[in-house]
Design a protein around this motif. Sequence first.
Motif, PDB file in Angstrom:
ATOM      1  N   ASP A   7     175.674  80.521 114.394  1.00 56.83           N
ATOM      2  CA  ASP A   7     176.055  79.391 113.957  1.00 56.83           C
ATOM      3  C   ASP A   7     175.162  78.524 114.826  1.00 56.83           C
ATOM      4  N   ASP A   8     173.790  78.365 114.283  1.00 58.50           N
ATOM      5  CA  ASP A   8     172.555  77.276 114.897  1.00 58.50           C
ATOM      6  C   ASP A   8     173.004  75.974 114.697  1.00 58.50           C
ATOM      7  N   ALA A   9     173.677  75.420 113.731  1.00 59.98           N
ATOM      8  CA  ALA A   9     173.809  74.105 113.473  1.00 59.98           C
ATOM      9  C   ALA A   9     174.978  73.552 114.539  1.00 59.98           C
ATOM     10  N   ALA A  10     175.612  74.504 115.238  1.00 53.92           N
ATOM     11  CA  ALA A  10     176.759  74.244 116.239  1.00 53.92           C
ATOM     12  C   ALA A  10     176.181  73.794 117.295  1.00 53.92           C
ATOM     13  N   PHE A  11     174.993  73.999 117.665  1.00 51.59           N
ATOM     14  CA  PHE A  11     174.238  73.557 118.949  1.00 51.59           C
ATOM     15  C   PHE A  11     173.082  72.731 118.707  1.00 51.59           C
ATOM     16  N   PRO A  12     172.546  71.761 119.325  1.00 55.97           N
ATOM     17  CA  PRO A  12     171.644  70.977 119.340  1.00 55.97           C
ATOM     18  C   PRO A  12     170.387  71.865 120.020  1.00 55.97           C
ATOM     19  N   PRO A  13     169.091  71.608 119.681  1.00 51.18           N
ATOM     20  CA  PRO A  13     167.978  72.296 120.133  1.00 51.18           C
ATOM     21  C   PRO A  13     167.906  72.524 121.764  1.00 51.18           C
ATOM     22  N   PRO A  14     167.539  73.661 122.467  1.00 48.57           N
ATOM     23  CA  PRO A  14     167.615  73.593 123.543  1.00 48.57           C
ATOM     24  C   PRO A  14     166.521  72.749 124.463  1.00 48.57           C
ATOM     25  N   ALA A  15     166.653  72.433 125.430  1.00 47.94           N
ATOM     26  CA  ALA A  15     165.931  71.575 125.885  1.00 47.94           C
ATOM     27  C   ALA A  15     164.509  72.359 126.634  1.00 47.94           C
ATOM     28  N   ARG A  16     164.935  73.971 126.710  1.00 44.35           N
ATOM     29  CA  ARG A  16     163.683  74.724 127.182  1.00 44.35           C
ATOM     30  C   ARG A  16     163.443  75.647 126.237  1.00 44.35           C
ATOM     31  N   PRO A  17     162.305  75.797 125.821  1.00 44.97           N
ATOM     32  CA  PRO A  17     162.017  76.630 124.520  1.00 44.97           C
ATOM     33  C   PRO A  17     162.251  78.318 125.020  1.00 44.97           C
ATOM     34  N   VAL A  18     162.828  78.955 124.231  1.00 46.75           N
ATOM     35  CA  VAL A  18     162.925  80.591 124.389  1.00 46.75           C
ATOM     36  C   VAL A  18     161.689  81.243 123.954  1.00 46.75           C
ATOM     37  N   ASP A  19     161.116  81.841 124.586  1.00 55.51           N
ATOM     38  CA  ASP A  19     159.860  82.728 124.342  1.00 55.51           C
ATOM     39  C   ASP A  19     160.007  84.001 124.982  1.00 55.51           C
ATOM     40  N   ALA A  20     160.278  85.024 124.386  1.00 53.28           N
ATOM     41  CA  ALA A  20     160.469  86.358 124.777  1.00 53.28           C
ATOM     42  C   ALA A  20     159.050  87.017 125.245  1.00 53.28           C
ATOM     43  N   THR A  21     158.008  86.385 124.772  1.00 58.77           N
ATOM     44  CA  THR A  21     156.800  86.817 125.002  1.00 58.77           C
ATOM     45  C   THR A  21     156.345  86.586 126.517  1.00 58.77           C
ATOM     46  N   ALA A  22     157.108  85.430 127.193  1.00 57.68           N
ATOM     47  CA  ALA A  22     156.703  85.107 128.245  1.00 57.68           C
ATOM     48  C   ALA A  22     157.112  85.712 129.427  1.00 57.68           C
ATOM     49  N   VAL A  23     158.303  86.823 128.960  1.00 60.64           N
ATOM     50  CA  VAL A  23     158.992  87.617 130.242  1.00 60.64           C
ATOM     51  C   VAL A  23     157.913  88.365 130.742  1.00 60.64           C
ATOM     52  N   LEU A  24     157.177  89.030 130.071  1.00 58.88           N
ATOM     53  CA  LEU A  24     156.173  90.341 130.541  1.00 58.88           C
ATOM     54  C   LEU A  24     154.828  89.508 130.677  1.00 58.88           C
TER      55      LEU A  24
END
Length: 380
Positions: A25-42
Amino acid sequence: MALGLCAGCATVAPIDQSVPRALLDDAAFPPPARPVDATAVLALSPAMRQYLDVDLAPLLRRRGRVDGLVEALYSKANLRLDYDSEVTRTAAEAFDARAGNCLSLAVMTAALAKHLNLPVEYQVLVGQESWSREAGLSIANGHVNITVSRRLVDRLPGYDDSGALRLDFGGLAAGRGAALRTVGEPRVLAMFMSNRAAESLVRGDLAQAYAYAREALMQDPGYASAYNTLGVIYRRHGLHEHAERAWRQALAIDAQHAPTLTNLAHAYETSDRAAQAAPLRGLLARLDADPPFEQFDLGRAALARGDAAAARRHFERALKREPDYHEFHFQLAIALAQLGDFDAARQHLETARRNSPTRRDQALYAGKLLRLKAQESALH
C-alpha cells in the motif's frame, strides 16, 4: 512486536514468484527521505578500487588472490576490520568505516572478491538465531557468511584445488556450521533491505522502513522475514488488517517462522480472537518451550520489587538460553552487585562489554565497569 534481522528463513524459497500486490500500500506512506537503491549495496567505491588495484596489488601477487584477500580482511596490519552491528552498511560504507555487522562485512567482501573475479557464495545460519531487544522490538538475529573460491583459470588440473575459504565475521558458535544453508544474492539483498527496514523502525521512521521492506520483497518475494517486517510496519502505522495479511503471507512461506507466529498471535489476542491465537501459541510452545526474554522480564520485575536473589536466578536462566547476550550479563551484574558479590558482578559486566555489538555500548559498559569498581573500593 518481533522482527528478524540478518537471518535466513527455515525454508529457503525460490524467487520465481511475485509479491502479492494486495500486500503493498504505497499510498499509505509518504516518500522516504532516503532513496532506496539495491544496486548500491554491492557497488565498489573509488577508494575500494584504489585499495585493490594499487595498495593490495603486491600482496595479491605474492599470496594469490584468495589468500591475499583473506589476509587483508583478517590482518590488523591491513583493513583492521571491527565488528559493529549498530547499522547495516553497504559494501562501500563498511569499507570506509572499517566496521560492520556480519551482513555488512559479507557484502563488502563479496564486492572486493567480485572485482578480483573470484567466485563467491553466501550462507545463512538456519534455525539457531539469537534474540535481542531494542525500542520495544524483539529481534531474531541470524548470521550470514561468505565463501570465496579460486578462479577456474587458477586451479590445477586433476586436483581439488578450489581453495574455497569460508569467512565468518562476528563469529560462528562451535557446532553450528551444519546449520548453514547456501542462498543466492537476491536473498542477501533482501536480508540487507529487511535489516535497514528494522533499523528505520527502531528510529520510528515508518516511511523509510516501508520503503526498505518493499524493496526487500522486490529482491526476493520468498523471504518470509521481509513480510513479517512489513506486517510490523503496518501495525505501527495503525493498518491492522494490512499487518495480518502480511503475516499470513509470511507463514504461507514458512509455517514455523517464530517472529511472525508471535506477532500474529498477539494481534489476535489484542482483538478478542483468543481462539485463533491458541493454535499459534501452541505451535510456538512446541518450537521453543523457553520463549525469548521471558526469564529476562521476570528478572527485571524482581529487581524492581527489590528481590535481587530472585532476579539473579531469572537472569542466570536467561543466560542458559542466550549465553552471549550482553544485556543479560549486565542485568545479572546489577543483581550480583546488590547482593554484594562484586567479583562476579565485575566479571559479568566485563562480559557484557566484550559481547556488546556496538562501539557505543562497549563504551557505555566500560564506564559502568569503572563506576562499579569505584563503588566496591568505597565499601572497602
